[in-house]
Design a protein around this motif. Structure first.
Motif, mmCIF file in Angstrom:
data_model
loop_
_atom_site.group_PDB
_atom_site.id
_atom_site.type_symbol
_atom_site.label_atom_id
_atom_site.label_comp_id
_atom_site.label_asym_id
_atom_site.label_seq_id
_atom_site.Cartn_x
_atom_site.Cartn_y
_atom_site.Cartn_z
ATOM 1 N N ASN A 212 -62.683 33.780 -72.908
ATOM 2 C CA ASN A 212 -61.797 32.653 -72.623
ATOM 3 C C ASN A 212 -60.343 33.041 -72.881
ATOM 4 O O ASN A 212 -59.948 33.254 -74.025
ATOM 5 C CB ASN A 212 -62.147 31.459 -73.524
ATOM 6 C CG ASN A 212 -63.581 30.994 -73.354
ATOM 7 O OD1 ASN A 212 -64.110 30.989 -72.241
ATOM 8 N ND2 ASN A 212 -64.213 30.622 -74.446
ATOM 9 N N ALA A 213 -59.550 33.113 -71.822
ATOM 10 C CA ALA A 213 -58.111 33.399 -71.946
ATOM 11 C C ALA A 213 -57.489 33.124 -70.591
ATOM 12 O O ALA A 213 -58.171 33.152 -69.558
ATOM 13 C CB ALA A 213 -57.884 34.855 -72.355
ATOM 14 N N GLY A 214 -56.187 32.856 -70.594
ATOM 15 C CA GLY A 214 -55.502 32.646 -69.324
ATOM 16 C C GLY A 214 -55.137 33.968 -68.673
ATOM 17 O O GLY A 214 -55.563 34.279 -67.566
ATOM 18 N N TYR B 170 -57.783 24.967 -72.766
ATOM 19 C CA TYR B 170 -58.324 24.753 -71.414
ATOM 20 C C TYR B 170 -58.706 26.062 -70.717
ATOM 21 O O TYR B 170 -59.336 26.031 -69.662
ATOM 22 C CB TYR B 170 -57.337 23.972 -70.555
ATOM 23 C CG TYR B 170 -57.357 22.488 -70.823
ATOM 24 C CD1 TYR B 170 -58.482 21.733 -70.524
ATOM 25 C CD2 TYR B 170 -56.266 21.833 -71.376
ATOM 26 C CE1 TYR B 170 -58.513 20.371 -70.767
ATOM 27 C CE2 TYR B 170 -56.285 20.466 -71.617
ATOM 28 C CZ TYR B 170 -57.413 19.743 -71.311
ATOM 29 O OH TYR B 170 -57.443 18.397 -71.552
ATOM 30 N N ALA B 171 -58.340 27.192 -71.300
ATOM 31 C CA ALA B 171 -58.781 28.465 -70.724
ATOM 32 C C ALA B 171 -60.300 28.604 -70.799
ATOM 33 O O ALA B 171 -60.880 29.494 -70.201
ATOM 34 C CB ALA B 171 -58.101 29.634 -71.436
ATOM 35 N N ARG B 172 -60.958 27.707 -71.551
ATOM 36 C CA ARG B 172 -62.420 27.738 -71.569
ATOM 37 C C ARG B 172 -63.008 27.269 -70.234
ATOM 38 O O ARG B 172 -64.121 27.629 -69.884
ATOM 39 C CB ARG B 172 -62.958 26.856 -72.716
ATOM 40 C CG ARG B 172 -62.610 27.430 -74.095
ATOM 41 C CD ARG B 172 -63.100 26.541 -75.200
ATOM 42 N NE ARG B 172 -62.506 25.194 -75.101
ATOM 43 C CZ ARG B 172 -62.939 24.129 -75.755
ATOM 44 N NH1 ARG B 172 -63.985 24.242 -76.549
ATOM 45 N NH2 ARG B 172 -62.341 22.963 -75.639
ATOM 46 N N GLN B 173 -62.259 26.408 -69.508
ATOM 47 C CA GLN B 173 -62.841 25.909 -68.251
ATOM 48 C C GLN B 173 -61.886 25.920 -67.051
ATOM 49 O O GLN B 173 -62.316 25.576 -65.955
ATOM 50 C CB GLN B 173 -63.456 24.516 -68.444
ATOM 51 C CG GLN B 173 -62.503 23.374 -68.743
ATOM 52 C CD GLN B 173 -62.440 23.016 -70.200
ATOM 53 O OE1 GLN B 173 -62.010 23.847 -71.000
ATOM 54 N NE2 GLN B 173 -62.825 21.808 -70.562
ATOM 55 N N TYR B 174 -60.623 26.324 -67.218
ATOM 56 C CA TYR B 174 -59.690 26.373 -66.096
ATOM 57 C C TYR B 174 -59.157 27.794 -65.910
ATOM 58 O O TYR B 174 -58.940 28.517 -66.887
ATOM 59 C CB TYR B 174 -58.489 25.454 -66.335
ATOM 60 C CG TYR B 174 -58.788 23.973 -66.248
ATOM 61 C CD1 TYR B 174 -58.634 23.288 -65.049
ATOM 62 C CD2 TYR B 174 -59.214 23.259 -67.361
ATOM 63 C CE1 TYR B 174 -58.888 21.919 -64.964
ATOM 64 C CE2 TYR B 174 -59.480 21.891 -67.285
ATOM 65 C CZ TYR B 174 -59.309 21.228 -66.086
ATOM 66 O OH TYR B 174 -59.565 19.887 -66.001
ATOM 67 N N SER B 175 -58.881 28.156 -64.655
ATOM 68 C CA SER B 175 -58.163 29.384 -64.345
ATOM 69 C C SER B 175 -56.681 29.055 -64.276
ATOM 70 O O SER B 175 -56.289 27.899 -64.111
ATOM 71 C CB SER B 175 -58.586 29.925 -62.982
ATOM 72 O OG SER B 175 -59.979 30.019 -62.877
#
Lengths: 431, 431
Positions: free
Chosen positions: A340-342, A370-375
């Motif tokens: 998980n990371a941007g 939100y890097a857990r579920q968004y790109s």
């Protein structure tokens, strides 16, 4: 910086929490501006611009003459640097273009996806302490590559009603034709509902303060899409004993100078590196003009020593940082540990500043876990992928009987009939 | 069906409007259930399940024995048909996997993206009049392909507290291990906050009635992501004079039987085809068991004749239908005219039922005009794409001076310092 050693796993969620601001009244205030702009259009926008930006405007659109003049208002050095950044960003985002791949899922059944641009998009560029022309490039370039037919840029004017020339110049260089001198909640409202001068868009991109962020969230309820939920910027550095403490400190500070609410975390398996990095932070802080902002951010930031690098990565994945710097020997070898990371920076010369401006990756990234579920933002953010299917006689003969059974089992007789009629006709033609 | 001829462009937005339901009280009622489940967990979920589904449960988890028994509760024909659908859906979604492509944006600067699964996802399968096991496949298969480590399925029980065997079987076949007998707002609440027995997830997928849809929208405010905003299902058919009116009618009816609020639109440049299709609809309606639902939907649906097919496509793009059927000779040749649609069906044998069940494309698609800015569910919906960058000595030397200028121009001195320190060190090493 707050120093911790081997915090137990059951404390990680708490340690990963970002500060939250109370939002009850904020939502009500923001909604009031949204509905006022929806009702009164430009008149409301002009009033709020005078109230919040102290700019008394008669027109919101930035004229073509002002856009063209930008070239002569900034020096050649900056123009050249913008060109370097633009080229790298183009190159990386162009590589994200998907070539449609047709798949025959069953003999006679061909499926594929094709990309289409989102036709009207809005780009919000905050004002405030720094003219973020880099964000103009980061959002405008993929919009242009996607082929969005209207790209509408809103950014707050200064008290004289002007937009910083670097913002006008960056927009001009990537072909943005519509620039409006409007910021804050009133800008998001105008992009959501449209006004006499500002077109309504289908999706709104860009960072902003808590008011802008709340306005984007509320805009969702009116049918507009947004890039992602946003929060203060963050960096997490994982360093081993080979890392350069001077570089680590510089990277931590470059995040901290964004604002007092910036999130800065250092993880290491080496007590010595943590100590040296903290000393370097103190030393370099004196050289930073925005030292008071950075010092405030650092007061809440954490330096954590773990037994080993695997634990560092586990904590980092729980934190899900916007920016992750791997100040490790052979950094690339660890990348499968990143869940998980941007955006991730590998090795000692890959500083966050590079990604912020010119490596080519996008700097509009998920924060606040939100890097857990968004790109982050990419070319994908400006397109839709439409699925296509083409089924021939053989295909419907192969698939039809199964569809009839499935539709009947779901109690959807008309779904079944649509297949049955076709199979019957084929039978008739063949007999 | 309402018949129109060449409606002028300024009426298209009005003609494209979907019926809206009043939502003021709905939001308040939904929020009350959300916060109650957040506070009281399983106890609240069990109470709402008794209240809304008339099922008195003591445990929410569906046991492994019940999951395993499903195989013997549905017949071999249906099991085989599920296998056919599963294989096609796997094949198409597997083709959506992206191979990381490394791009050297500047000599010494390498950028790429890597996909990572969203670790915990929730799948909501509505109850109601039909057991939607097909949606289990459509959401569960890409989740498995993405590598999501936890896939949590919620679906309402019947009054005996049971889940339809076809839902249990479909879930078992694609490796879903956690099934909970809970539906409605209480299911979305449980997936958002977690309860003693149901794990909290990072993203919630799946269709539902207006309460479930409102709950998903509100869940966004608590940090959960959702697949997309949802509304009643839709089909738009563009037919030319070569189309088969019987097939058109069957396709319109297969959409109309979903519910009284289903949206059904027929566009053609041929008055004769419209007349024949409407006659066929009347005829076939008698054969549909869900005729009253279908008739209600048809009463609000539109058949519009335009001068030519280009106008048909222009209207279709303004409408942005969930499903678009091109009942045209050489349909594939028209596909560049499609700008806004969820999924497109080319030619006379490509009926919507095929995409609903077994062609391989996903049937979770944007409705309510959202096809203008959202894609349907795909493998992408279950992953994040993380950007990576690796910059070597040459890279930072090439890019560094530009980054220094850009950071200084934005007033971010610490961003500049992070580069300057590295360039100085390289100079020292080289001297």
């Amino acid at each position: 910086m707050i120093q911790l050693v081997n915090p137990p796993k059951n404390t990680w969620a708490e340690l990963s929490k970002r500060p939250t601001l109370p939002t009850e009244n904020l939502d009500a205030n923001v909604r009031a501006i949204l509905t006022d702009v929806q009702k009164r259009g430009d008149a409301a926008v002009l009033e709020y611009t005078e109230k919040f930006d102290q700019a008394k405007l008669t027109t919101l659109a930035v004229s073509q003459a002002e856009i063209d003049a930008s070239e002569f208002e900034i020096d050649i050095e900056l123009r050249t640097a913008i060109e370097v950044a633009k080229n790298a960003i183009y190159k990386f985002h162009e590589s994200q273009r998907e070539v449609p791949e047709m798949v025959e899922t069953t003999p006679g059944v061909r499926c594929w996806r094709e990309s289409r641009p989102i036709q009207r998009v809005g780009i919000y560029i905050p004002g405030g302490t720094a003219p973020l022309f880099s964000t103009v490039l980061m959002l405008g370039i993929p919009a242009q590559l996607a082929g969005c037919s209207e790209v509408v840029l809103c950014t707050p004017p200064n008290a004289e009603g002007k937009i910083h020339p670097a913002i006008r110049y960056a927009a001009k260089r990537i072909g943005i034709k519509q620039i409006f001198a409007v910021g804050g909640v009133q800008a998001i409202a105008a992009l959501t509902f449209g006004t006499e001068s500002i077109p309504a868009v289908l999706k709104i991109f860009g960072p902003g303060n808590q008011y802008v962020t709340a306005a984007k969230q509320l805009a969702l309820q009116y049918g507009v899409a947004i890039d992602m939920p946003a929060g203060p910027s963050e960096v997490l550095v994982i360093a081993d004993k080979h890392a350069n403490p001077e570089f680590i400190a510089a990277d931590l500070l470059s995040q901290a100078e964004h604002g007092a609410d910036s999130q800065v975390v250092l993880l290491s398996d080496s007590a010595k590196i943590i100590e040296q990095a903290i000393n370097q932070v103190k030393k370099q802080l004196e050289l930073v003009p925005r030292a008071s902002l950075a010092a405030a951010a650092l007061a809440n930031s954490k330096a954590i020593r773990f037994e080993n690098l695997v634990d560092c990565f586990a904590f980092s994945n729980a934190f899900a940082p916007e920016h992750l710097i791997l100040a490790l020997e052979n950094a690339a070898e660890y990348r499968s540990l990143v869940q998980n990371a941007g955006s991730v920076f590998l090795g000692k010369y890959s500083c966050e500043s590079a990604g912020d401006y010119a490596s080519g990756t996008n700097h509009t990234l998920p924060t606040n876990g939100y890097a857990r579920q968004y790109s982050g933002v990419s070319l994908d953010s400006f397109i839709k992928k439409i699925t296509f299917q083409e089924i021939d006689v053989q295909g419907i003969q192969n698939l039809g009987p199964s569809i009839e059974i499935l539709a009947a089992a779901e109690g959807l007789q008309a779904h079944k009939n649509a297949v049955t009629l076709r199979l019957q006709q084929i039978k008739k033609l063949n007999s």
